[in-house]
Design a protein around this motif. Structure first.
Motif, short mmCIF file in Angstrom:
data_model
loop_
_atom_site.label_atom_id
_atom_site.label_comp_id
_atom_site.label_asym_id
_atom_site.label_seq_id
_atom_site.Cartn_x
_atom_site.Cartn_y
_atom_site.Cartn_z
N LEU A 1 37.95 -4.05 50.12
CA LEU A 1 37.61 -5.47 50.12
C LEU A 1 36.76 -5.79 51.34
CD1 LEU A 1 40.39 -5.53 48.36
CD2 LEU A 1 40.38 -7.95 48.98
N ARG A 2 35.65 -6.48 51.10
CA ARG A 2 34.84 -7.02 52.18
C ARG A 2 34.67 -8.52 51.94
NH1 ARG A 2 29.48 -3.68 53.18
NH2 ARG A 2 29.17 -4.03 50.94
N ARG A 3 34.64 -9.26 53.02
CA ARG A 3 34.53 -10.72 52.91
C ARG A 3 33.17 -11.16 53.40
NH1 ARG A 3 39.36 -14.08 55.50
NH2 ARG A 3 38.38 -13.36 57.43
N TYR B 1 34.81 -12.64 48.30
CA TYR B 1 35.28 -11.28 48.55
C TYR B 1 34.61 -10.32 47.58
CZ TYR B 1 39.00 -13.84 50.95
OH TYR B 1 39.71 -14.69 51.78
N ILE C 1 44.68 -14.00 46.02
CA ILE C 1 43.65 -14.65 46.85
C ILE C 1 43.45 -16.12 46.46
CG2 ILE C 1 41.17 -14.67 47.38
CD1 ILE C 1 41.27 -11.61 47.30
N ALA D 1 44.89 -10.30 56.34
CA ALA D 1 44.75 -9.64 55.04
C ALA D 1 46.10 -9.30 54.45
CB ALA D 1 43.89 -8.39 55.17
N LEU E 1 28.53 -9.55 54.95
CA LEU E 1 29.77 -8.87 54.59
C LEU E 1 30.44 -8.23 55.80
CD1 LEU E 1 28.70 -7.17 51.24
CD2 LEU E 1 30.54 -8.85 51.52
N ARG F 1 35.23 -19.14 50.20
CA ARG F 1 35.38 -17.79 50.74
C ARG F 1 35.13 -16.80 49.61
NH1 ARG F 1 38.01 -17.90 55.71
NH2 ARG F 1 37.07 -15.84 55.92
N PHE G 1 37.45 -6.28 55.28
CA PHE G 1 38.61 -7.16 55.25
C PHE G 1 39.91 -6.38 55.02
CE2 PHE G 1 41.47 -10.16 52.96
CZ PHE G 1 41.62 -11.10 53.97
#
Length: 364
Positions: A272-274, A261, A317, A352, A286, A259, A289
């Motif tokens: 934050l984007r995952r 980020y 994380i 999250a 993307l 995963r 998150f």
């Protein structure tokens, strides 16, 4: 010899240029300026002392007593020019020799002579004390005089052997040879520019760089399992845009896909984007998150507070100690004192919040 030929070629081209039209002369001038650059590239491809032809191992070690083990590792240069590190290298009483030519060979010596244990097809990069880097084909970086280092990276008290190699004729890279049986094997992991090291029981290796331009740099953390380093997490600092503070964090799990980020910072707030990390500083797929506001002691230095914020996010994380992702000693020293006042206020999905707001974690 190549340079002499180039000089004659340039003079000949100038002579012909007197009879050429203006456009042809312009093209000619650019060709002349390019010629030395191409010649240097050709020479760089020949970097190293031996090329394809190297003396046999028996010849290299012929004048080194196999049954006399020095108490401490000793660096020795053979009459043929090969570089050798020998002694009780692993602490097991054996007289081992690491030999650098156009490959890296490992041999053991006793009263019966020298015996080859392993030959690894990785060419060490070094510059003899009596030569300049350019004399042996290195024009953009300066290899060390001794390319071998003993360093325990697995925590088993048996050192691995680091081999400095030439990464594209411009940077150093460290290959890692680990003991396997009586000999050695080359690991898939390599560290760019700096030696791998142990941080909180994990091996940290620089696996992502943008080269001399210093646009980005990434460290991968490994946990050793059954003699093999396994990826646990990665942390990449992206400096391609000086106006944006951006990081990429990757978490690995044995039974799940990794995963990744993306962390973008502005005024104490992290977006934050995952998604999926591809390589370097490239992310794909993307999705939003969380938004995290980082607060700490108002007297703290802004840079130290920012570093502490992304270290804590790394810790939440990955479950690993946050300080290990901090490269600068100054930031590491300031991380623990700032933790007492460091808070993350999370806006996002329940997932999250559960991941980022937890208060328990590893020993710091």
């Amino acid at each position: 010899m190549k340079r002499i030929a180039l000089v004659f070629s340039i003079f000949a081209l100038h002579a012909r240029g007197a009879h050429l039209h203006l456009r042809q002369r312009i093209a000619l001038v650019f060709s002349i300026f390019a010629l030395p650059l191409f010649a240097q590239d050709e020479e760089k491809e020949e970097a190293g002392l031996f090329g394809k032809e190297a003396p046999p191992l028996a010849e290299v070690l012929a004048s080194l007593r196999p049954d006399e083990t020095p108490p401490e590792p000793v660096t020795w240069t053979s009459p043929q020019g090969a570089i050798v590190l020998h002694g009780n290298l692993l602490g097991d009483g054996r007289h081992l020799a690491v030999v650098g030519t156009n490959a890296t060979s490992f041999a053991v010596g006793d009263k019966s002579g020298w015996k080859l244990l392993s030959r690894l097809e990785v060419e060490p990069a070094w510059v003899p004390a009596d030569k300049a880097p350019g004399e042996v084909g290195y024009f953009r970086w300066n290899p060390p005089q001794q390319p071998f280092t003993l360093k325990d990276l697995s925590g088993d008290d048996i050192p691995e052997v680091l081999v400095v190699i030439d990464n594209g004729h411009s940077l150093s890279e460290y290959a890692i040879a680990a003991k396997k049986g009586d000999g050695f094997e080359l690991l898939a992991v390599r560290s760019k520019d700096v030696e791998p090291e142990i941080r909180s029981g994990l091996m940290a290796a620089v696996t992502e760089t943008s080269g001399h331009k210093s646009w980005w740099r990434g460290t991968t953390f490994y946990r050793w399992e059954n003699g093999v380093p396994r990826e646990t997490a990665a942390f990449i600092c992206d400096g391609t845009d000086p106006e944006i503070s951006r990081h990429i964090l990757v978490r690995y799990a044995a039974d799940k896909p990794p995963r990744a980020y993306e962390l973008k910072w502005a005024d104490g707030v992290c977006i934050l984007r995952r998604g999926h990390w591809q390589s370097g500083v490239t992310m794909a797929d993307l999705e939003d998150f969380a938004t995290v506001k980082v607060s700490t002691n108002p007297d703290a230095d802004d840079l130290a507070a920012l570093s502490a914020g992304y270290a804590l996010l790394f810790e939440r994380i990955t479950g690993l100690p946050g300080w290990i992702c901090l490269e600068a000693p100054y930031n590491r020293e300031n991380y623990k004192p700032l933790l007492a006042d460091l808070k993350l206020v999370v806006e996002g999905s329940p997932e999250a919040k559960a991941l980022l707001e937890k208060r328990t974690g590893p020993t710091r």
